[in-house]
Design a protein around this motif. Structure first.
Motif, PDB file in Angstrom:
ATOM      1  N   ALA A 142     -29.626 -18.051 122.688  1.00  0.00           N
ATOM      2  CA  ALA A 142     -28.887 -18.848 121.700  1.00  0.00           C
ATOM      3  C   ALA A 142     -27.795 -19.667 122.382  1.00  0.00           C
ATOM      4  O   ALA A 142     -27.627 -20.871 122.107  1.00  0.00           O
ATOM      5  CB  ALA A 142     -28.286 -17.932 120.642  1.00  0.00           C
ATOM      6  N   GLU A 143     -27.069 -19.021 123.297  1.00  0.00           N
ATOM      7  CA  GLU A 143     -25.989 -19.729 124.014  1.00  0.00           C
ATOM      8  C   GLU A 143     -26.551 -20.887 124.836  1.00  0.00           C
ATOM      9  O   GLU A 143     -25.980 -21.991 124.861  1.00  0.00           O
ATOM     10  CB  GLU A 143     -25.249 -18.747 124.920  1.00  0.00           C
ATOM     11  N   ALA A 144     -27.690 -20.663 125.503  1.00  0.00           N
ATOM     12  CA  ALA A 144     -28.302 -21.710 126.326  1.00  0.00           C
ATOM     13  C   ALA A 144     -28.726 -22.906 125.471  1.00  0.00           C
ATOM     14  O   ALA A 144     -28.545 -24.066 125.861  1.00  0.00           O
ATOM     15  CB  ALA A 144     -29.510 -21.148 127.072  1.00  0.00           C
ATOM     16  N   ILE A 145     -29.279 -22.628 124.303  1.00  0.00           N
ATOM     17  CA  ILE A 145     -29.722 -23.699 123.404  1.00  0.00           C
ATOM     18  C   ILE A 145     -28.528 -24.472 122.841  1.00  0.00           C
ATOM     19  O   ILE A 145     -28.517 -25.714 122.839  1.00  0.00           O
ATOM     20  CB  ILE A 145     -30.574 -23.112 122.258  1.00  0.00           C
ATOM     21  N   LEU A 146     -27.532 -23.759 122.377  1.00  0.00           N
ATOM     22  CA  LEU A 146     -26.365 -24.415 121.780  1.00  0.00           C
ATOM     23  C   LEU A 146     -25.594 -25.235 122.813  1.00  0.00           C
ATOM     24  O   LEU A 146     -25.086 -26.319 122.509  1.00  0.00           O
ATOM     25  CB  LEU A 146     -25.459 -23.373 121.119  1.00  0.00           C
ATOM     26  N   LYS A 147     -25.537 -24.740 124.058  1.00  0.00           N
ATOM     27  CA  LYS A 147     -24.896 -25.506 125.132  1.00  0.00           C
ATOM     28  C   LYS A 147     -25.655 -26.802 125.412  1.00  0.00           C
ATOM     29  O   LYS A 147     -25.057 -27.855 125.650  1.00  0.00           O
ATOM     30  CB  LYS A 147     -24.829 -24.661 126.411  1.00  0.00           C
ATOM     31  N   LYS A 148     -26.987 -26.695 125.413  1.00  0.00           N
ATOM     32  CA  LYS A 148     -27.804 -27.881 125.667  1.00  0.00           C
ATOM     33  C   LYS A 148     -27.630 -28.907 124.539  1.00  0.00           C
ATOM     34  O   LYS A 148     -27.562 -30.118 124.800  1.00  0.00           O
ATOM     35  CB  LYS A 148     -29.277 -27.486 125.804  1.00  0.00           C
ATOM     36  N   MET A 149     -27.535 -28.415 123.311  1.00  0.00           N
ATOM     37  CA  MET A 149     -27.327 -29.325 122.183  1.00  0.00           C
ATOM     38  C   MET A 149     -25.973 -30.025 122.286  1.00  0.00           C
ATOM     39  O   MET A 149     -25.857 -31.220 122.020  1.00  0.00           O
ATOM     40  CB  MET A 149     -27.425 -28.549 120.861  1.00  0.00           C
ATOM     41  N   GLU A 150     -24.970 -29.270 122.717  1.00  0.00           N
ATOM     42  CA  GLU A 150     -23.635 -29.865 122.896  1.00  0.00           C
ATOM     43  C   GLU A 150     -23.661 -30.906 124.012  1.00  0.00           C
ATOM     44  O   GLU A 150     -23.121 -32.007 123.868  1.00  0.00           O
ATOM     45  CB  GLU A 150     -22.628 -28.761 123.220  1.00  0.00           C
ATOM     46  N   GLU A 151     -24.331 -30.547 125.113  1.00  0.00           N
ATOM     47  CA  GLU A 151     -24.437 -31.460 126.257  1.00  0.00           C
ATOM     48  C   GLU A 151     -25.140 -32.755 125.878  1.00  0.00           C
ATOM     49  O   GLU A 151     -24.730 -33.848 126.295  1.00  0.00           O
ATOM     50  CB  GLU A 151     -25.195 -30.752 127.386  1.00  0.00           C
ATOM     51  N   LYS A 152     -26.203 -32.645 125.086  1.00  0.00           N
ATOM     52  CA  LYS A 152     -27.013 -33.809 124.710  1.00  0.00           C
ATOM     53  C   LYS A 152     -26.536 -34.458 123.404  1.00  0.00           C
ATOM     54  O   LYS A 152     -27.152 -35.420 122.931  1.00  0.00           O
ATOM     55  CB  LYS A 152     -28.486 -33.389 124.553  1.00  0.00           C
ATOM     56  N   GLU A 153     -25.476 -33.884 122.827  1.00  0.00           N
ATOM     57  CA  GLU A 153     -24.926 -34.379 121.549  1.00  0.00           C
ATOM     58  C   GLU A 153     -25.986 -34.401 120.445  1.00  0.00           C
ATOM     59  O   GLU A 153     -26.156 -35.372 119.719  1.00  0.00           O
ATOM     60  CB  GLU A 153     -24.299 -35.768 121.734  1.00  0.00           C
ATOM     61  N   ILE A 159     -30.391 -10.459 125.528  1.00  0.00           N
ATOM     62  CA  ILE A 159     -31.424 -11.487 125.724  1.00  0.00           C
ATOM     63  C   ILE A 159     -31.341 -12.596 124.671  1.00  0.00           C
ATOM     64  O   ILE A 159     -31.250 -13.788 125.006  1.00  0.00           O
ATOM     65  CB  ILE A 159     -32.838 -10.857 125.746  1.00  0.00           C
ATOM     66  N   LEU A 160     -31.376 -12.245 123.395  1.00  0.00           N
ATOM     67  CA  LEU A 160     -31.334 -13.268 122.348  1.00  0.00           C
ATOM     68  C   LEU A 160     -29.995 -14.006 122.306  1.00  0.00           C
ATOM     69  O   LEU A 160     -29.984 -15.243 122.163  1.00  0.00           O
ATOM     70  CB  LEU A 160     -31.687 -12.663 120.993  1.00  0.00           C
TER      71      LEU A 160
END
Length: 313
Positions: A48-59, A43-44
């Motif tokens: 974490a992966e979902a958040i880091l992917k979103k940060m990468e996507e949004k730069e 779960i955690l």
């Protein structure tokens, strides 16, 4: 300069995620499945992966992120540990520490109902208040208490567990928590349905409810709005239990506002009117003027409250 934060609301089947601006505007919402297999070990890392992917996507860089707020179904202690989360198959776990290590960002965790209360205070039915009681009337009764804009967690993370306040010492049937006579047994959707079944079994009185093979709380309120006499008796009994309990909680917390949420709150203003009558009857004189309002954020209460958790850290 920090520009963003994340609000995470963990449920038994899905995790609601949101990217917020540092000013509190929702920039984007999405969901991921809650993978509870293997004692919820994924779960955690999934979050974490979902958040880091979103940060990468949004730069978005780590320097631009305030951090992550997260609401969870269980009591959260001051050190960020959850003692147990049955729906997630977790035992004791330090959520804040683990998620910080996975993301490299600050994390603040809170009980999901308490976090929803914070969200309603910040952006919902309690907007503008600093002291608030939220009662969520769903399958069970959850709740949250906010004092001076801070969640009341208590020594064991159980602050705001208003659904398990004992309000009927004559009750013989056990609540899911093991005690008897809890508010949840009368003010939840299942509790209202139970009151209806009892009422239907005690009288031959005609009622719209008799046409239902399985009476729900919605059926009861729909019949109430049609001025069905038996439905009015059932709603009146429910409203007295809840109004009296809220009067007791108000004596302790002295809120600016009381907010009613959860599925039962979809009954609308009629719910407030019924409960308010009994709240007024039982409330301490200094608290009688406290307004009762409906929650307005719906499924966004958790993510908003989680974001507020980290923004207020």
């Amino acid at each position: 300069m920090s520009k963003y934060c994340f609000g995470i609301d963990v449920g038994g089947t899905s995790v609601k995620c949101a990217l917020f601006s540092a000013e509190g505007t929702i920039e984007e919402k999405w969901e991921i499945p809650t993978r509870t297999e293997q004692e919820g070990v994924k779960i955690l890392p999934d979050i974490a992966e979902a958040i880091l992917k979103k940060m990468e996507e949004k730069e978005i860089t780590r320097e631009e992120a305030v951090g992550i707020g997260i609401g969870l179904p269980g009591p959260i202690e001051e050190n960020g540990e959850i003692a147990c989360a049955v729906n997630l198959h977790w035992g004791r776990k330090n959520v804040e520490k683990e998620l910080e290590e996975l993301t490299g960002m600050p994390v603040k965790a809170g009980n999901d109902a308490n976090v929803a209360a914070l969200g309603e205070m910040w952006k919902g039915g309690g907007k503008g208040a600093k002291n608030l009681i939220l009662a969520t009337l769903g399958t069970g009764v959850g709740g949250g208490i906010i004092i001076n804009e801070k969640i009341v967690t208590g020594a064991h993370g159980a602050g705001g567990e208003i659904g398990h306040a004992m309000i009927n010492p004559a009750e013989e049937k056990a609540c899911n928590c093991g005690n008897k006579g809890c508010l949840e047994q009368y003010a939840s959707a299942t509790g209202i349905a139970s009151l209806a079944r009892k009422a239907l079994g005690k009288t031959e009185k005609e009622s719209l409810l008799r046409s239902k093979s399985h009476v729900t709380a919605k059926d009861v309120f729909d019949a109430y709005k049609e001025k069905d006499a038996l439905a009015q008796e059932i709603v009146d009994e429910f409203a007295e239990y809840l109004g009296r309990a809220l009067a007791v909680f108000a004596c302790v917390a002295d809120p600016d506002v009381i907010v009613l949420g959860g599925g039962v709150s979809k009954a609308g203003q009629v719910l407030v009117d019924c409960v308010e009558k009994y709240y007024q009857k039982y409330a301490f004189s200094a608290c009688k003027a406290t307004p009762i309002k409906l929650a307005t954020l719906g499924n966004d209460a958790g993510i908003c409250g989680a974001a507020k958790l980290i923004l207020s850290r």
